[in-house]
Scaffold this motif. Structure first.
Motif, mmCIF file in Angstrom:
data_model
loop_
_atom_site.group_PDB
_atom_site.id
_atom_site.type_symbol
_atom_site.label_atom_id
_atom_site.label_comp_id
_atom_site.label_asym_id
_atom_site.label_seq_id
_atom_site.Cartn_x
_atom_site.Cartn_y
_atom_site.Cartn_z
ATOM 1 N N PHE A 161 0.933 -1.085 -0.141
ATOM 2 C CA PHE A 161 -0.215 -0.514 -0.122
ATOM 3 C C PHE A 161 0.720 0.891 0.207
ATOM 4 O O PHE A 161 1.695 1.308 0.699
ATOM 5 C CB PHE A 161 -1.020 0.178 1.759
ATOM 6 C CG PHE A 161 -1.855 -1.416 0.859
ATOM 7 C CD1 PHE A 161 -3.185 -0.954 0.283
ATOM 8 C CD2 PHE A 161 -1.246 -1.986 2.252
ATOM 9 C CE1 PHE A 161 -3.486 -1.962 0.531
ATOM 10 C CE2 PHE A 161 -2.736 -3.275 1.961
ATOM 11 C CZ PHE A 161 -3.522 -3.184 1.197
ATOM 12 N N ARG A 162 0.253 2.023 -1.069
ATOM 13 C CA ARG A 162 0.820 3.412 -1.131
ATOM 14 C C ARG A 162 0.626 4.304 0.405
ATOM 15 O O ARG A 162 0.004 3.802 1.775
ATOM 16 C CB ARG A 162 0.517 4.340 -1.889
ATOM 17 C CG ARG A 162 1.276 4.189 -3.491
ATOM 18 C CD ARG A 162 0.331 5.177 -4.264
ATOM 19 N NE ARG A 162 -1.395 5.020 -3.915
ATOM 20 C CZ ARG A 162 -2.025 4.394 -4.075
ATOM 21 N NH1 ARG A 162 -2.305 4.705 -5.611
ATOM 22 N NH2 ARG A 162 -3.309 5.370 -4.531
ATOM 23 N N SER A 163 1.636 5.511 1.349
ATOM 24 C CA SER A 163 1.378 6.365 2.630
ATOM 25 C C SER A 163 -0.021 7.083 2.029
ATOM 26 O O SER A 163 -0.217 6.946 1.093
ATOM 27 C CB SER A 163 3.160 6.925 2.411
ATOM 28 O OG SER A 163 2.733 7.532 1.781
ATOM 29 N N ARG A 164 -0.369 7.049 3.148
ATOM 30 C CA ARG A 164 -1.558 7.669 3.428
ATOM 31 C C ARG A 164 -0.944 9.124 3.298
ATOM 32 O O ARG A 164 -0.208 9.539 3.625
ATOM 33 C CB ARG A 164 -2.298 7.823 4.923
ATOM 34 C CG ARG A 164 -2.674 6.585 4.910
ATOM 35 C CD ARG A 164 -2.954 6.453 6.593
ATOM 36 N NE ARG A 164 -4.443 7.313 6.878
ATOM 37 C CZ ARG A 164 -4.802 7.416 7.382
ATOM 38 N NH1 ARG A 164 -4.423 7.130 9.107
ATOM 39 N NH2 ARG A 164 -5.508 8.614 8.077
ATOM 40 N N GLY A 165 -1.925 10.226 2.399
ATOM 41 C CA GLY A 165 -2.086 11.205 1.988
ATOM 42 C C GLY A 165 -1.575 12.619 0.880
ATOM 43 O O GLY A 165 -1.843 13.169 0.768
ATOM 44 N N GLY A 166 -0.869 10.245 0.293
ATOM 45 C CA GLY A 166 -0.504 10.576 -1.676
ATOM 46 C C GLY A 166 0.342 11.341 -1.340
ATOM 47 O O GLY A 166 0.877 11.792 -2.618
ATOM 48 N N LEU A 167 1.348 11.953 -1.098
ATOM 49 C CA LEU A 167 2.349 12.657 -0.626
ATOM 50 C C LEU A 167 4.115 11.426 -0.535
ATOM 51 O O LEU A 167 4.067 10.664 -0.617
ATOM 52 C CB LEU A 167 2.726 13.371 0.154
ATOM 53 C CG LEU A 167 2.128 15.074 -0.054
ATOM 54 C CD1 LEU A 167 2.555 15.333 1.468
ATOM 55 C CD2 LEU A 167 1.834 15.790 -1.149
#
Length: 46
Positions: free
Chosen positions: A40-46
Motif C-alpha cells: 500500500f502507498r503511504s497515506r496522504g498521497g505524498l
C-alpha cells in the motif's frame, strides 16, 4: 479478488476507485488486497 483488480491497484488505482467499480466496502477491498500481498502507498498521497 481478481488478478485484474490486484493489477489495477499496483498500477496506481486507489482502493476508493475499486470500491465504486466492484461495489464493495473500503474495508473489504483493503482486506482482500492485504491478503494478496499488495504493498500500500503511504497515506496522504505524498
Amino acid at each position: 479478488m481478481s488478478a485484474d483488480h490486484k493489477k489495477k491497484c499496483k498500477s496506481g488505482q486507489s482502493i476508493r476507485d475499486l470500491l465504486v467499480e466492484i461495489e464493495r466496502s473500503y474495508g473489504f477491498i483493503h482486506r482482500l488486497l492485504d491478503e494478496a500481498d499488495v504493498t500500500f502507498r503511504s497515506r496522504g498521497g505524498l
